[in-house]
Enzyme design. Structure first.
Site, PDB file in Angstrom:
ATOM      1  N   SER A 122      11.987   1.003  57.941  1.00  0.00           N
ATOM      2  CA  SER A 122      11.037   0.057  58.551  1.00  0.00           C
ATOM      3  C   SER A 122      11.150  -1.344  57.951  1.00  0.00           C
ATOM      4  O   SER A 122      10.781  -2.316  58.618  1.00  0.00           O
ATOM      5  CB  SER A 122       9.608   0.570  58.407  1.00  0.00           C
TER       6      SER A 122
ATOM      7  N   ASP B 197       5.339   1.704  64.951  1.00  0.00           N
ATOM      8  CA  ASP B 197       6.328   2.191  63.986  1.00  0.00           C
ATOM      9  C   ASP B 197       6.714   3.636  64.332  1.00  0.00           C
ATOM     10  O   ASP B 197       5.854   4.507  64.429  1.00  0.00           O
ATOM     11  CB  ASP B 197       5.741   2.119  62.568  1.00  0.00           C
TER      12      ASP B 197
HETATM   13 MG    MG Z   1       5.558   0.380  59.360  1.00  0.00          MG
HETATM   14 ZN    ZN Z   2       9.250   5.930  58.644  1.00  0.00          ZN
END
Ligand code: MG
Ligand code: ZN
Length: 355
Positions: free
Chosen positions: A84, A44
């Site tokens: 996300s 991420d």
């Molecule tokens: Mg994430």
């Molecule tokens: Zn973020």
């Protein structure tokens, strides 16, 4: 059919014709290689600057072992800059949606995810994250909710889905008794590592809290969880789907904290190596490593490879719109070369599984 296509078909036709004239040469159509298992690893907030910085600070990364690399465009349906939830939903469902949506299309209706497809087709499935498993990235692989903050509702979407292995935090969002008694999950809490029997399904919470610690305190937890998940899921001869998230690379970016970001990336990189090691031995496993977006607009201004030092600056405390790299190894990996949309990653995985 345009001229280039005509020319191509003519050339291929002539080649086949002439090769057939030679008795010693046999023309065998090459079958597209398909994996039984896919391990999708999502860093991420892991952009190219993050990877470059962590590589210098760590003296190299296992990510550098990949030879098939592409680029992914990350924008969501309603914003050039994705969050996300929309980023993971693009990977899990193949559709761009609005920021904040978990496993829904732009019409707020649920879309079937690659993990749910894998379950329906008799494969084993797993999710691992270094944050609450109800958080946007892992949540978008099994949850269907209008807002990423609806953690309890996302957790409830987990029940009865048949997911075989899950590791992360977020225990307070779950009804543990229900998971144990109604759905027969073996629930473990603690740092591990644990040995998992092949007979029951497992949930491994790192701690009793919603919040996970940083990499330095976690130790090799992500690596242990990844190895455990792979060894457990690979008992299924029909194959498996496993998503592993390095969740806090993004949080280091939001904090504009280079050391936090890099230590999370190096920790994630070890899970990548574990997946790669399994895939090399197994021969039927496709490993895909990518990010949902870049975080912080990281810029590397100076550094020393010898001293493992980077002088960096962040342009913002938010995500940026720069394309992110995608790495692939194993059967079907060649499909991940070139420049693609985040939604294409789902489509390629679906095609390769044959769903
Ligand atoms: Mg994430
Ligand atoms: Zn973020």
């Amino acid at each position: 059919m345009n001229f280039i296509n005509r020319y191509l078909y003519l050339t291929i036709g002539l080649t086949l014709l002439f090769s057939n004239c030679r008795p010693a040469t046999k023309v065998v159509a090459e079958k597209p290689k398909k994996p039984l298992n896919i391990i999708l690893l999502i860093g991420d907030g892991m952009g190219l600057a993050q990877i470059s910085a962590a590589s210098v600070m760590n003296g190299g990364l296992f990510l550098e072992l990949f030879s098939i690399i592409g680029l992914v465009k990350t924008s969501s349906a309603d914003d050039y800059i994705t969050d996300s939830a929309a980023g993971a939903t693009a990977y899990s469902t193949g559709e761009k949606t609005y920021n904040g949506a978990i496993g829904l299309g732009v019409d707020s209706m649920p879309r079937i995810t690659i993990l749910e497809m894998a379950e329906k087709n008799g494969l084993s499935t797993g999710l691992i994250s270094t944050c609450s498993v109800t958080h946007a990235t892992p949540g978008s692989f099994f949850g269907h909710q209008k807002n990423r903050e609806m953690h309890k509702e996302i957790a409830a979407d987990f029940y009865g889905k048949g997911i075989d292995f899950m590791a992360g935090t977020g225990k307070p969002y779950f009804d543990v008794d229900k998971l144990k008694n109604q759905y027969n999950y073996n629930i473990l809490t603690g740092k591990g590592p644990y040995k998992f029997d092949a007979l029951s399904q497992h949930i491994w919470f790192y701690n009793d809290s919603i919040h996970p610690p940083k990499a330095a305190e976690r130790g090799p937890w992500l690596l242990d969880a990844t190895n455990a998940g792979i060894s457990y899921l690979s008992n299924n001869k029909k194959g498996f789907f496993l998503m592993v998230e390095g969740s806090q690379i993004d949080w280091g970016g939001h904090d504009n904290d280079l050391n936090y970001m890099a230590s999370e990336l190096v920790d994630f990189d070890k899970a990548v190596k574990a997946a790669l090691d399994f895939a090399k031995k197994d021969g039927n496993t496709l490993v895909i490593v990518t990010a949902d977006h870049e975080t912080g607009g990281l810029s590397l201004n100076a550094g020393s490879i010898a001293d493992k030092k980077i002088d960096a600056s962040f342009a913002s405390k938010h995500h940026s719109g720069i394309m992110v790299p995608i790495y692939a190894y194993g059967p079907g990996a060649e499909l991940f070369q070139g420049t693609m949309e985040n939604t294409d990653v789902f489509k390629k995985m679906k095609t390769l599984y044959g769903f």
